[in-house]
Scaffold this motif. Structure first.
Motif, PDB file in Angstrom:
ATOM      1  N   GLY A   8      -5.801   1.968   0.507  1.00 14.24           N
ATOM      2  CA  GLY A   8      -4.812   2.713  -0.275  1.00 14.24           C
ATOM      3  C   GLY A   8      -3.516   2.793   0.515  1.00 14.24           C
TER       4      GLY A   8
ATOM      5  N   LEU B 266       1.220   7.389  -0.295  1.00 15.60           N
ATOM      6  CA  LEU B 266       1.869   8.361   0.587  1.00 15.60           C
ATOM      7  C   LEU B 266       1.096   8.533   1.899  1.00 15.60           C
ATOM      8  CD1 LEU B 266       4.236  10.355   0.253  1.00 15.60           C
ATOM      9  CD2 LEU B 266       2.581  12.037  -0.570  1.00 15.60           C
TER      10      LEU B 266
ATOM     11  N   PRO C 268      -4.930  -2.251  -4.410  1.00 18.00           N
ATOM     12  CA  PRO C 268      -5.026  -3.187  -5.529  1.00 18.00           C
ATOM     13  C   PRO C 268      -3.716  -3.293  -6.319  1.00 18.00           C
ATOM     14  CG  PRO C 268      -6.153  -1.136  -6.064  1.00 18.00           C
ATOM     15  CD  PRO C 268      -5.691  -1.012  -4.651  1.00 18.00           C
ATOM     16  N   VAL C 269      -2.797  -2.347  -6.098  1.00 22.51           N
ATOM     17  CA  VAL C 269      -1.556  -2.329  -6.875  1.00 22.51           C
ATOM     18  C   VAL C 269      -0.469  -3.111  -6.132  1.00 22.51           C
ATOM     19  CG1 VAL C 269       0.238  -0.822  -7.853  1.00 22.51           C
ATOM     20  CG2 VAL C 269      -2.169  -0.127  -7.937  1.00 22.51           C
TER      21      VAL C 269
ATOM     22  N   ALA D  72       2.575  -1.291  -4.657  1.00 25.57           N
ATOM     23  CA  ALA D  72       2.256  -0.519  -3.439  1.00 25.57           C
ATOM     24  C   ALA D  72       2.254  -1.447  -2.237  1.00 25.57           C
ATOM     25  CB  ALA D  72       0.899   0.175  -3.590  1.00 25.57           C
TER      26      ALA D  72
ATOM     27  N   ALA E 142      -7.833   6.198   1.749  1.00 28.03           N
ATOM     28  CA  ALA E 142      -6.783   7.097   1.232  1.00 28.03           C
ATOM     29  C   ALA E 142      -6.417   6.669  -0.188  1.00 28.03           C
ATOM     30  CB  ALA E 142      -5.576   7.087   2.151  1.00 28.03           C
TER      31      ALA E 142
ATOM     32  N   ILE F 287     -15.614   2.793  -4.054  1.00 23.14           N
ATOM     33  CA  ILE F 287     -14.947   2.114  -2.925  1.00 23.14           C
ATOM     34  C   ILE F 287     -15.888   2.061  -1.710  1.00 23.14           C
ATOM     35  CG2 ILE F 287     -13.096   2.399  -1.212  1.00 23.14           C
ATOM     36  CD1 ILE F 287     -11.314   3.393  -3.517  1.00 23.14           C
TER      37      ILE F 287
ATOM     38  N   SER G  88      -8.687  15.475   0.102  1.00 19.67           N
ATOM     39  CA  SER G  88      -8.064  16.767   0.414  1.00 19.67           C
ATOM     40  C   SER G  88      -9.087  17.898   0.401  1.00 19.67           C
ATOM     41  CB  SER G  88      -6.996  17.113  -0.613  1.00 19.67           C
ATOM     42  OG  SER G  88      -6.029  16.137  -0.670  1.00 19.67           O
TER      43      SER G  88
ATOM     44  N   HIS H  24      -9.289  14.591   7.451  1.00 20.35           N
ATOM     45  CA  HIS H  24      -8.268  15.142   6.559  1.00 20.35           C
ATOM     46  C   HIS H  24      -6.937  15.213   7.291  1.00 20.35           C
ATOM     47  CE1 HIS H  24      -6.327  18.606   4.256  1.00 20.35           C
ATOM     48  NE2 HIS H  24      -6.219  17.518   3.532  1.00 20.35           N
TER      49      HIS H  24
ATOM     50  N   ASN I 264       0.036  15.889   5.008  1.00 20.87           N
ATOM     51  CA  ASN I 264       1.234  15.181   4.579  1.00 20.87           C
ATOM     52  C   ASN I 264       2.509  15.797   5.188  1.00 20.87           C
ATOM     53  OD1 ASN I 264       2.869  13.437   3.035  1.00 20.87           O
ATOM     54  ND2 ASN I 264       3.151  15.029   1.499  1.00 20.87           N
TER      55      ASN I 264
HETATM   56  N1  LIG Z   1      -0.490  13.793  -0.742  1.00 23.45           N
HETATM   57  C1  LIG Z   1      -0.955  14.740   0.047  1.00 23.45           C
HETATM   58  O1  LIG Z   1      -0.278  15.732   0.357  1.00 23.45           O
HETATM   59  C2  LIG Z   1      -2.351  14.608   0.632  1.00 23.45           C
HETATM   60  C3  LIG Z   1      -2.674  15.335   1.787  1.00 23.45           C
HETATM   61  C4  LIG Z   1      -3.943  15.180   2.340  1.00 23.45           C
HETATM   62  C5  LIG Z   1      -4.865  14.356   1.737  1.00 23.45           C
HETATM   63  N2  LIG Z   1      -4.523  13.666   0.587  1.00 23.45           N
HETATM   64  C6  LIG Z   1      -5.550  12.792  -0.008  1.00 23.45           C
HETATM   65  O2  LIG Z   1      -5.299  11.449   0.392  1.00 23.45           O
HETATM   66  C7  LIG Z   1      -5.713  10.563  -0.641  1.00 23.45           C
HETATM   67  C8  LIG Z   1      -4.532   9.699  -1.047  1.00 23.45           C
HETATM   68  O3  LIG Z   1      -3.486  10.527  -1.505  1.00 23.45           O
HETATM   69  P1  LIG Z   1      -1.968  10.009  -1.626  1.00 23.45           P
HETATM   70  O4  LIG Z   1      -1.139  11.231  -1.755  1.00 23.45           O
HETATM   71  O5  LIG Z   1      -1.696   9.015  -0.577  1.00 23.45           O
HETATM   72  O6  LIG Z   1      -2.030   9.267  -3.040  1.00 23.45           O
HETATM   73  P2  LIG Z   1      -1.080   8.093  -3.570  1.00 23.45           P
HETATM   74  O7  LIG Z   1      -1.221   8.101  -5.047  1.00 23.45           O
HETATM   75  O8  LIG Z   1       0.268   8.174  -2.953  1.00 23.45           O
HETATM   76  O9  LIG Z   1      -1.787   6.773  -2.993  1.00 23.45           O
HETATM   77  C9  LIG Z   1      -3.024   6.299  -3.426  1.00 23.45           C
HETATM   78  C10 LIG Z   1      -2.981   4.781  -3.339  1.00 23.45           C
HETATM   79  O10 LIG Z   1      -4.291   4.297  -3.625  1.00 23.45           O
HETATM   80  C11 LIG Z   1      -4.139   3.111  -4.381  1.00 23.45           C
HETATM   81  N3  LIG Z   1      -5.384   2.792  -5.075  1.00 23.45           N
HETATM   82  C12 LIG Z   1      -5.715   2.995  -6.369  1.00 23.45           C
HETATM   83  N4  LIG Z   1      -6.977   2.518  -6.591  1.00 23.45           N
HETATM   84  C13 LIG Z   1      -7.418   2.015  -5.402  1.00 23.45           C
HETATM   85  C14 LIG Z   1      -8.610   1.356  -5.000  1.00 23.45           C
HETATM   86  N5  LIG Z   1      -9.604   1.140  -5.847  1.00 23.45           N
HETATM   87  N6  LIG Z   1      -8.713   0.946  -3.720  1.00 23.45           N
HETATM   88  C15 LIG Z   1      -7.713   1.164  -2.841  1.00 23.45           C
HETATM   89  N7  LIG Z   1      -6.552   1.780  -3.167  1.00 23.45           N
HETATM   90  C16 LIG Z   1      -6.419   2.203  -4.442  1.00 23.45           C
HETATM   91  C17 LIG Z   1      -2.967   3.391  -5.306  1.00 23.45           C
HETATM   92  O11 LIG Z   1      -2.412   2.195  -5.791  1.00 23.45           O
HETATM   93  C18 LIG Z   1      -2.029   4.143  -4.365  1.00 23.45           C
HETATM   94  O12 LIG Z   1      -1.137   3.259  -3.723  1.00 23.45           O
HETATM   95  C19 LIG Z   1      -6.262  11.446  -1.763  1.00 23.45           C
HETATM   96  O13 LIG Z   1      -7.650  11.588  -1.603  1.00 23.45           O
HETATM   97  C20 LIG Z   1      -5.551  12.766  -1.529  1.00 23.45           C
HETATM   98  O14 LIG Z   1      -6.242  13.861  -2.080  1.00 23.45           O
HETATM   99  C21 LIG Z   1      -3.294  13.768   0.051  1.00 23.45           C
END
Ligand SMILES: NC(=O)c1ccc[n+]([C@@H]2O[C@H](COP(=O)([O-])OP(=O)(O)OC[C@H]3O[C@@H](n4cnc5c(N)ncnc54)[C@H](O)[C@@H]3O)[C@@H](O)[C@H]2O)c1
Length: 308
Positions: A11, A14, A35-36, A39, A87, A98, A117, A138, A141
Motif C-alpha cells: 500500500g 499516506l 495495485p492502483v 498511487a 498499509a 492480503i 489503526s 501501529h 500519521n
Molecule cells: N491515515 C492515518 O492517519 C493512519 C494512521 C495510522 C494507521 N493508519 C492505517 O494505515 C492503513 C493505511 O492507511 P492510509 O491512511 O495510508 O490509507 P490510504 O488510502 O492513503 O492508502 C492505502 C493504499 O492502499 C492501496 N491499496 C488498495 N488495495 C490494496 C491492496 N489490495 N493491496 C495493496 N494496497 C492496496 C490504495 O491504492 C492506497 O494507495 C490503514 O489500515 C489505516 O487505518 C492510518
C-alpha cells in the motif's frame, strides 16, 4: 542493526509512503507495492516532498530513493522480504486476503506486520498457518515525523519476532513501544479517544463551545504533554492528590459506551468537518489550510529533537 534488509510495504498511500521512506532513510532496502497505478506513479514525488519538508538535501534524497523499488507485483515485493508492513485500506476482509496471499509468496521466516489503526491483529491474522510471526505495528500519521510506533503482540507472536521489530524500528529512529495485549485501539488511540469522548461531551452538554475545548488543551496541559506523560504527572503532583481529584471528578465524566448522539447527528447532517466546511466548527478552505500548515510546521520543527 543489519542494513539492506529487504522490507516490503503493501500500500503506497499516506502511511505506506512514510513507512517506506523512514526505513529506506535508515539504510534498509524497501519494495513498495500498490495495485492502483496512480498511487505507484505518484509515490516517488510524495516521498521526495516529505523528505524535502524534513530538510534533506537533494543528494541525500536521491540516495534514499535508490533504496526504494516501486512495483505493481505483490509477489515481487514479498518474495525475498524479511519483514512486511501492510498499509492497505482499513477493511478487515481486504487485509485478511492480503495476508493469505503474502503467506503463499513470502519466505516462512518473514515477519508479517499490519498497520491497522484499531482492528485487533488477532482478527486480521487468525487464518495464518505460521502465527508466531504475526504482529501489529501501529505507526502514527505522518509516519516519518511522529516518533511512536506501537508494536502489538498477539497471543501467538514469538518474543523473538517482537524483539526484532523493536530493534528494526529503533534503528530507523522511531520510538517503539510494546503493547502486550491485542486490545482495540492499542494504547494511543484508547487514550486519545478517552479525551475526545469527554471533549465532545463538554460541547454536547453546553459547558463550553468547541473552540474553547481546543483552547483549553492547547493553552494548558497540551503544552506539557510532549514532555510529561499523565502518569509521570500523577507522580509529580502525588498519587494522594490524584486520588483526591479522582474522588471529586470521575463520577461526573462522560462514560457512555458508544459514540455521542451529537457526533452521530453531525455526520447525519453532512457536517463532516474541514472537508465539508463545517463539523464541530465552521471552516473556510483557507482556515483549513492554515491548520494543516500549522501542524506540518510544528512537526517538522520537532523532527530530530529529542524530548526527554
Ligand atoms: N491515515 C492515518 O492517519 C493512519 C494512521 C495510522 C494507521 N493508519 C492505517 O494505515 C492503513 C493505511 O492507511 P492510509 O491512511 O495510508 O490509507 P490510504 O488510502 O492513503 O492508502 C492505502 C493504499 O492502499 C492501496 N491499496 C488498495 N488495495 C490494496 C491492496 N489490495 N493491496 C495493496 N494496497 C492496496 C490504495 O491504492 C492506497 O494507495 C490503514 O489500515 C489505516 O487505518 C492510518
Amino acid at each position: 542493526m543489519k542494513k539492506n534488509r529487504q522490507i516490503a510495504v503493501i500500500g503506497a498511500g499516506l502511511m505506506g509512503h512514510g513507512i517506506a521512506l523512514t526505513l529506506a532513510r535508515a539504510g534498509q532496502y524497501v519494495l513498495i507495492t500498490d495495485p492502483v497505478e496512480d498511487a505507484r506513479a505518484s509515490v516517488s514525488r510524495r516521498i521526495m516532498d516529505s523528505l524535502k519538508g524534513m530538510g534533506e538535501s537533494d543528494e541525500k534524497i536521491a540516495k534514499i530513493l535508490k533504496k526504494i523499488e516501486i512495483t505493481g507485483s505483490i509477489e515481487r515485493a514479498v518474495k525475498n522480504a524479511e519483514v512486511v508492513f501492510e498499509a492497505a485500506p482499513e477493511k478487515l476482509d481486504l487485509k485478511r486476503k492480503i495476508f493469505a496471499e503474502i503467506e503463499e509468496l513470502a519466505p516462512e521466516t518473514c515477519i508479517l506486520a499490519s498497520n491497522t489503526s484499531v482492528m485487533p491483529i488477532t482478527k486480521i491474522m487468525s487464518e495464518l498457518r505460521i502465527k508466531g510471526r504475526a504482529i501489529g505495528t501501529h505507526w502514527w500519521n505522518p509516519p516519518h515525523l511522529i516518533p511512536l510506533v506501537e508494536v502489538v503482540s498477539t497471543e501467538w507472536t514469538d518474543v523473538a519476532v517482537a524483539d526484532d521489530m523493536m530493534a528494526l524500528l529503533e534503528d530507523a529512529g522511531k520510538t517503539p513501544v510494546r503493547v502486550n495485549k491485542d486490545v482495540p485501539g492499542f494504547i494511543g488511540n484508547r487514550l486519545q479517544h478517552a479525551l475526545w469522548r469527554e471533549a465532545i461531551s463538554l460541547v454536547e452538554n453546553g459547558i463550553c463551545d468547541a473552540e474553547s475545548v481546543d483552547t483549553v488543551i492547547k493553552a494548558s496541559f497540551g503544552r506539557r504533554l510532549a514532555v510529561l506523560g499523565p502518569l509521570e504527572n500523577a507522580d509529580l503532583v502525588g498519587t494522594d492528590l490524584t486520588l483526591d481529584i479522582h474522588e471529586n471528578v470521575l463520577f461526573d465524566l462522560e462514560s457512555r459506551k458508544g459514540p455521542s448522539p451529537y457526533l452521530e447527528q453531525l455526520v447525519e447532517e453532512g457536517r463532516l468537518g474541514m472537508k465539508s466546511g463545517e463539523g464541530f466548527r465552521k471552516w473556510t478552505p483557507e482556515e483549513a489550510d492554515q491548520v494543516r500548515a500549522r501542524v506540518a510546521r510544528h512537526l517538522n520543527r520537532l523532527d530530530g529533537i529529542l524530548l526527554d
